[in-house]
Motif scaffolding. Sequence first.
Motif, PDB file in Angstrom:
ATOM      1  N   ALA A 118       0.844  -1.202   0.000  1.00 36.63           N
ATOM      2  CA  ALA A 118       0.000   0.000   0.000  1.00 36.63           C
ATOM      3  C   ALA A 118       0.878   1.251   0.000  1.00 36.63           C
ATOM      4  CB  ALA A 118      -0.927  -0.012   1.207  1.00 36.63           C
ATOM      5  N   ALA A 119       1.966   1.221   0.769  1.00 40.00           N
ATOM      6  CA  ALA A 119       2.893   2.361   0.812  1.00 40.00           C
ATOM      7  C   ALA A 119       3.547   2.573  -0.549  1.00 40.00           C
ATOM      8  CB  ALA A 119       3.954   2.132   1.887  1.00 40.00           C
ATOM      9  N   GLY A 120       3.860   1.474  -1.235  1.00 38.14           N
ATOM     10  CA  GLY A 120       4.470   1.562  -2.560  1.00 38.14           C
ATOM     11  C   GLY A 120       3.568   2.234  -3.576  1.00 38.14           C
ATOM     12  N   LEU A 121       2.254   2.022  -3.430  1.00 41.40           N
ATOM     13  CA  LEU A 121       1.293   2.619  -4.366  1.00 41.40           C
ATOM     14  C   LEU A 121       1.303   4.144  -4.298  1.00 41.40           C
ATOM     15  CD1 LEU A 121      -1.860   0.304  -4.024  1.00 41.40           C
ATOM     16  CD2 LEU A 121      -0.377   0.542  -6.021  1.00 41.40           C
ATOM     17  N   VAL A 122       1.496   4.674  -3.098  1.00 35.86           N
ATOM     18  CA  VAL A 122       1.365   6.124  -2.930  1.00 35.86           C
ATOM     19  C   VAL A 122       2.703   6.864  -2.889  1.00 35.86           C
ATOM     20  CG1 VAL A 122      -0.862   5.951  -1.765  1.00 35.86           C
ATOM     21  CG2 VAL A 122       1.228   5.906  -0.403  1.00 35.86           C
ATOM     22  N   THR A 123       3.812   6.145  -2.768  1.00 37.10           N
ATOM     23  CA  THR A 123       5.098   6.847  -2.642  1.00 37.10           C
ATOM     24  C   THR A 123       6.045   6.635  -3.824  1.00 37.10           C
ATOM     25  OG1 THR A 123       6.043   4.990  -1.408  1.00 37.10           O
ATOM     26  CG2 THR A 123       5.076   6.768  -0.120  1.00 37.10           C
ATOM     27  N   ASN A 162      10.097   1.580   5.171  1.00 36.79           N
ATOM     28  CA  ASN A 162       9.188   2.379   5.990  1.00 36.79           C
ATOM     29  C   ASN A 162       9.565   2.152   7.458  1.00 36.79           C
ATOM     30  OD1 ASN A 162       7.099   3.716   7.203  1.00 36.79           O
ATOM     31  ND2 ASN A 162       5.463   2.629   6.134  1.00 36.79           N
ATOM     32  N   ILE A 163      10.099   3.199   8.087  1.00 41.91           N
ATOM     33  CA  ILE A 163      10.550   3.086   9.474  1.00 41.91           C
ATOM     34  C   ILE A 163       9.423   3.534  10.400  1.00 41.91           C
ATOM     35  CG2 ILE A 163      12.268   3.808  11.171  1.00 41.91           C
ATOM     36  CD1 ILE A 163      14.165   4.394   8.842  1.00 41.91           C
ATOM     37  N   GLY A 164       8.880   2.594  11.164  1.00 45.85           N
ATOM     38  CA  GLY A 164       7.847   2.909  12.143  1.00 45.85           C
ATOM     39  C   GLY A 164       8.432   2.966  13.531  1.00 45.85           C
ATOM     40  N   SER A 165       7.576   3.044  14.535  1.00 42.08           N
ATOM     41  CA  SER A 165       8.068   3.163  15.910  1.00 42.08           C
ATOM     42  C   SER A 165       8.638   1.846  16.414  1.00 42.08           C
ATOM     43  CB  SER A 165       6.943   3.631  16.835  1.00 42.08           C
ATOM     44  OG  SER A 165       5.884   2.696  16.840  1.00 42.08           O
ATOM     45  N   GLU A 166       8.059   0.703  15.972  1.00 39.11           N
ATOM     46  CA  GLU A 166       8.500  -0.603  16.479  1.00 39.11           C
ATOM     47  C   GLU A 166       8.907  -1.588  15.383  1.00 39.11           C
ATOM     48  OE1 GLU A 166       6.078  -0.994  20.662  1.00 39.11           O
ATOM     49  OE2 GLU A 166       5.099  -1.751  18.877  1.00 39.11           O
ATOM     50  N   THR A 167       8.635  -1.242  14.118  1.00 39.50           N
ATOM     51  CA  THR A 167       9.006  -2.133  13.019  1.00 39.50           C
ATOM     52  C   THR A 167       9.556  -1.332  11.844  1.00 39.50           C
ATOM     53  OG1 THR A 167       6.786  -2.055  12.040  1.00 39.50           O
ATOM     54  CG2 THR A 167       7.242  -3.871  13.579  1.00 39.50           C
ATOM     55  N   PRO A 177       6.797  -6.148  -7.294  1.00 39.46           N
ATOM     56  CA  PRO A 177       7.430  -6.436  -5.994  1.00 39.46           C
ATOM     57  C   PRO A 177       7.996  -7.846  -6.003  1.00 39.46           C
ATOM     58  CG  PRO A 177       5.038  -6.508  -5.800  1.00 39.46           C
ATOM     59  CD  PRO A 177       5.333  -6.028  -7.180  1.00 39.46           C
ATOM     60  N   ILE A 178       9.285  -7.986  -5.671  1.00 40.70           N
ATOM     61  CA  ILE A 178       9.924  -9.304  -5.716  1.00 40.70           C
ATOM     62  C   ILE A 178      10.329  -9.812  -4.330  1.00 40.70           C
ATOM     63  CG2 ILE A 178      10.753  -9.013  -8.084  1.00 40.70           C
ATOM     64  CD1 ILE A 178      13.553  -8.404  -6.883  1.00 40.70           C
ATOM     65  N   SER A 179      10.212  -8.962  -3.306  1.00 39.85           N
ATOM     66  CA  SER A 179      10.533  -9.401  -1.950  1.00 39.85           C
ATOM     67  C   SER A 179       9.926  -8.426  -0.950  1.00 39.85           C
ATOM     68  CB  SER A 179      12.050  -9.469  -1.737  1.00 39.85           C
ATOM     69  OG  SER A 179      12.354  -9.947  -0.442  1.00 39.85           O
ATOM     70  N   LEU A 180       9.557  -8.963   0.212  1.00 37.21           N
ATOM     71  CA  LEU A 180       8.983  -8.130   1.280  1.00 37.21           C
ATOM     72  C   LEU A 180       9.396  -8.716   2.623  1.00 37.21           C
ATOM     73  CD1 LEU A 180       5.372  -6.757   1.532  1.00 37.21           C
ATOM     74  CD2 LEU A 180       6.292  -8.118   3.403  1.00 37.21           C
ATOM     75  N   GLU A 181       9.852  -7.835   3.515  1.00 37.11           N
ATOM     76  CA  GLU A 181      10.246  -8.280   4.856  1.00 37.11           C
ATOM     77  C   GLU A 181       9.854  -7.213   5.877  1.00 37.11           C
ATOM     78  OE1 GLU A 181      11.415 -11.177   5.706  1.00 37.11           O
ATOM     79  OE2 GLU A 181      11.795 -11.944   3.685  1.00 37.11           O
ATOM     80  N   VAL A 182       9.569  -7.662   7.103  1.00 32.71           N
ATOM     81  CA  VAL A 182       9.310  -6.744   8.216  1.00 32.71           C
ATOM     82  C   VAL A 182      10.230  -7.129   9.364  1.00 32.71           C
ATOM     83  CG1 VAL A 182       7.615  -5.825   9.823  1.00 32.71           C
ATOM     84  CG2 VAL A 182       6.893  -6.471   7.508  1.00 32.71           C
ATOM     85  N   PHE A 183      10.962  -6.134   9.897  1.00 32.04           N
ATOM     86  CA  PHE A 183      11.933  -6.384  10.961  1.00 32.04           C
ATOM     87  C   PHE A 183      11.423  -5.798  12.282  1.00 32.04           C
ATOM     88  CE2 PHE A 183      14.199  -5.992   6.933  1.00 32.04           C
ATOM     89  CZ  PHE A 183      14.875  -7.192   6.896  1.00 32.04           C
ATOM     90  N   PRO A 184      11.651  -6.497  13.412  1.00 33.77           N
ATOM     91  CA  PRO A 184      11.118  -6.047  14.708  1.00 33.77           C
ATOM     92  C   PRO A 184      11.967  -4.978  15.386  1.00 33.77           C
ATOM     93  CG  PRO A 184      12.246  -8.129  14.987  1.00 33.77           C
ATOM     94  CD  PRO A 184      12.297  -7.812  13.497  1.00 33.77           C
ATOM     95  N   ILE A 185      12.386  -3.985  14.616  1.00 33.45           N
ATOM     96  CA  ILE A 185      13.101  -2.833  15.180  1.00 33.45           C
ATOM     97  C   ILE A 185      12.483  -1.565  14.582  1.00 33.45           C
ATOM     98  CG2 ILE A 185      15.309  -3.997  15.604  1.00 33.45           C
ATOM     99  CD1 ILE A 185      16.297  -2.789  12.944  1.00 33.45           C
ATOM    100  N   GLY A 186      12.624  -0.454  15.272  1.00 27.20           N
ATOM    101  CA  GLY A 186      12.030   0.778  14.759  1.00 27.20           C
ATOM    102  C   GLY A 186      12.634   2.001  15.407  1.00 27.20           C
ATOM    103  N   SER A 187      11.973   3.134  15.243  1.00 28.11           N
ATOM    104  CA  SER A 187      12.515   4.400  15.741  1.00 28.11           C
ATOM    105  C   SER A 187      12.608   4.428  17.263  1.00 28.11           C
ATOM    106  CB  SER A 187      11.646   5.560  15.246  1.00 28.11           C
ATOM    107  OG  SER A 187      10.301   5.411  15.661  1.00 28.11           O
ATOM    108  N   ASN A 188      11.733   3.686  17.960  1.00 27.52           N
ATOM    109  CA  ASN A 188      11.844   3.606  19.416  1.00 27.52           C
ATOM    110  C   ASN A 188      13.186   3.027  19.834  1.00 27.52           C
ATOM    111  OD1 ASN A 188       9.327   4.646  19.791  1.00 27.52           O
ATOM    112  ND2 ASN A 188       8.337   2.726  20.375  1.00 27.52           N
ATOM    113  N   ASP A 189      13.642   2.005  19.079  1.00 23.10           N
ATOM    114  CA  ASP A 189      14.937   1.377  19.393  1.00 23.10           C
ATOM    115  C   ASP A 189      16.087   2.355  19.173  1.00 23.10           C
ATOM    116  OD1 ASP A 189      14.158  -1.629  19.766  1.00 23.10           O
ATOM    117  OD2 ASP A 189      13.125  -1.001  17.941  1.00 23.10           O
ATOM    118  N   ILE A 190      15.967   3.155  18.093  1.00 19.21           N
ATOM    119  CA  ILE A 190      17.006   4.159  17.796  1.00 19.21           C
ATOM    120  C   ILE A 190      17.053   5.198  18.928  1.00 19.21           C
ATOM    121  CG2 ILE A 190      17.721   5.968  16.187  1.00 19.21           C
ATOM    122  CD1 ILE A 190      16.299   4.310  13.967  1.00 19.21           C
TER     123      ILE A 190
END
Length: 218
Positions: free
Chosen positions: A167-172, A186-191, A202-215
């Motif tokens: 969805a983010a790819g469609l608008v950005t 896309n950097i969120g607060s927790e992911t 789109p050929i790959s998609l991943e979500v990582f359990p780190i975000g701006s809170n960790d920074i």
Amino acid sequence: QMPKIIGVGFAESKGLRHGYIINQTDAIKSIRKAIRQAEKEARVHVERAYISIGGIGLVSEISEGSVIISRADNEITDLDIEKAMKDSQDNLPKNFIQNRQIIHSIPIEYKIDSKNILGNNPIGMKGVKLETKVLYITSLSHHLQELIQTIENSGIEIIDVMAAPLAAGLVTLSKTEKIAGCILANIGSETVSIVIYEDDIPISLEVFPIGSNDITND
């Protein structure tokens, strides 16, 4: 045609952790607050919605499938593509698909008689064997069902579900950027979600359990 934004609502995402709903009551309050703001700004009552799902339960996997062309004249039809897609889904690793629900099935490559074809539509072409490579974007079943239940309990009917990074790819991203090849992070607060585009697909998609809170904490 891209949708036109006529109203926006936002609220603190209470009741969530790494994209998972851990307290449905708090999450419902946040959803209703955001809806009220959007309704007030747009002057439209919201009854139905498309929803995007993110969180660390979102994972992609590539699988391949093949089929012998069914028609006597060897012309490829919708049925052949459907069978090749079904074969690729059947070939997904059992330990991967267990407890998961497929949200998107995106063909990223076709081959006819072991030769790559240009474009992403082999219908009408001729050959003996059709092969396909498919990107499957999945969510943990219980995560998805909790999200759906929470939104429905907020008084909203769900039209369809989409992976948030797409969805983010469609608008950005522009079509030119996606054809050339790019990574959308896309950097969120927790992911942090990452989707990779190549040749407008789109050929790959991943979500990582780190975000701006960790920074911030670091």
